[in-house]
Design an enzyme around this catalytic site. Structure first.
Site, mmCIF file in Angstrom:
data_model
loop_
_atom_site.group_PDB
_atom_site.id
_atom_site.type_symbol
_atom_site.label_atom_id
_atom_site.label_comp_id
_atom_site.label_asym_id
_atom_site.label_seq_id
_atom_site.Cartn_x
_atom_site.Cartn_y
_atom_site.Cartn_z
ATOM 1 C CG ASP A 172 8.054 7.467 1.396
ATOM 2 O OD1 ASP A 172 7.836 6.986 2.643
ATOM 3 O OD2 ASP A 172 8.239 8.802 1.227
ATOM 4 C CB VAL A 173 4.556 3.172 -2.069
ATOM 5 C CG1 VAL A 173 3.877 2.062 -3.367
ATOM 6 C CG2 VAL A 173 3.958 2.396 -0.774
#
Length: 348
Positions: A172-173
């Protein structure tokens, strides 16, 4: 003009808070749009202090809005760490204090030489910082692993979808830590096969709210899109099989440091499973974390780091009885912001 559906769970929230969550922008940005008269219902402009019922559909008019308000993107479907997807609003601790779920910062710099852990002719291992997406996606205008490696003269393999060339798995970012990227088509295929057949070792550390009971366990619960919020995931009957193993490493007052290993690699898997246990990652407002605690610890993202990654050298064909032949394994310490937050917990 765009239409935006406010989340059913936003009932009772102010409009600016609910709109920020639905659009994946900061509360400041949402309030500015409302004050500019750009947010309407039945043609009538709305007030930022309006308390919403949840589930309302409002229209957002971008044309004619003062350009100084910025042009934060509507986030896309490839959910990362914040808003509905991997969008960027430059969120800060002030946004967290305002209670905007899932708002995360963009890295001040993208991927650079400091983040290269291992460079081989067939693959590259990077220590991805938070705020960097694995690859481009609709609505994301921030830095990416693919873009960073290309800028360094280390382009990933030109295989797979055009926007995610060489990417065999993602973080995930807002999750930092270890990722492997393929540099050749053969390595891409070999690594994808290892991930598909669960032959890769993936370990994480997470700081969670409360103390899980038992202190060692397995979460075997299917995951799919949230039935009422398409920008999130949830434990859903009939979803994709998902298995997470956890062990308590250290318990502190009100929070616990966990070691986790994954058998599967679903989007947001750790975050969803821990939230389902009622022990969300500290700072993970999108999945139910306490925003006050996040602000106190200076966190603007979930406390989650990929600390270990192991895989078979993709240049070597596997041999019966020799599963460890050509085995590569890498470790990474939690990122600086996570260490600062953990130090604050330890000192409490």
């Amino acid at each position: 003009m765009a239409t935006v559906t406010l989340a059913a769970g936003s009932a009772g929230q102010r409009l600016d808070t609910a709109l920020a969550e639905a659009m994946g922008v900061s509360r400041t940005r949402a309030a500015a749009l409302i004050d500019a008269g750009a947010v309407r219902s039945m043609g009538e402009p709305l007030s930022r202090s309006l308390r919403v019922r949840g589930g309302e559909v409002v229209s957002v008019e971008r044309s004619g809005v003062d350009p100084r308000l910025g042009d934060e993107p509507m986030a896309g479907p490839d959910a990362g760490i914040r808003g509905p997807g991997q969008g960027n609003d430059g969120g800060t601790g002030a946004d967290l204090a305002a209670g905007v779920p899932g708002v995360e910062p963009v890295a001040e710099v993208g991927l650079d030489e400091r983040h290269l852990v291992c460079v081989e002719d067939a693959f590259i291992v990077v220590d991805k910082p938070a705020g960097v997406a694995a690859h481009a996606s609709p609505g994301w205008h921030g830095p990416t692993v693919v873009g960073g490696l290309t800028a360094l003269g280390l382009p990933p393999a030109q295989v797979g979808a055009a926007e995610r060339e060489g990417i065999v798995h993602r973080l995930d970012v807002g999750t930092s830590g270890l990722m492997v990227v393929a540099r050749t088509s053969a390595a891409y295929t070999a690594l994808k096969d290892q991930f598909r057949h669960r032959e890769v070792a993936k370990a994480y550390q997470a700081l969670v709210q409360g103390l899980p009971d038992p202190t060692r366990g397995t979460i075997d619960a299917p995951i799919d899109r949230h039935p009422r919020s398409r920008d999130r995931f949830a434990v859903v009957a009939g979803g994709r099989p998902s298995v997470t193993h956890y062990t308590v490493r250290e318990a502190y007052r009100g929070v616990t440091l966990l070691d986790l290993e994954l058998e599967t690699g679903r989007t947001h898997q750790i975050r969803v499973h821990l939230s389902a246990l009622r022990h969300p990652c500290v700072g993970d407002l999108r999945y139910g974390a306490d925003p006050t605690l996040a602000v106190r610890l200076g966190l603007t993202r979930q406390w989650l780091h990929a600390v270990r990654l192991g895989f078979r050298d993709p240049r070597l064909a596997p041999r019966p009885g020799a599963a460890e032949t050509g085995w590569w394994e890498f470790t990474s310490r939690p990122a600086a912001d996570l260490q600062v937050a953990l130090a604050a917990v330890q000192a409490d």
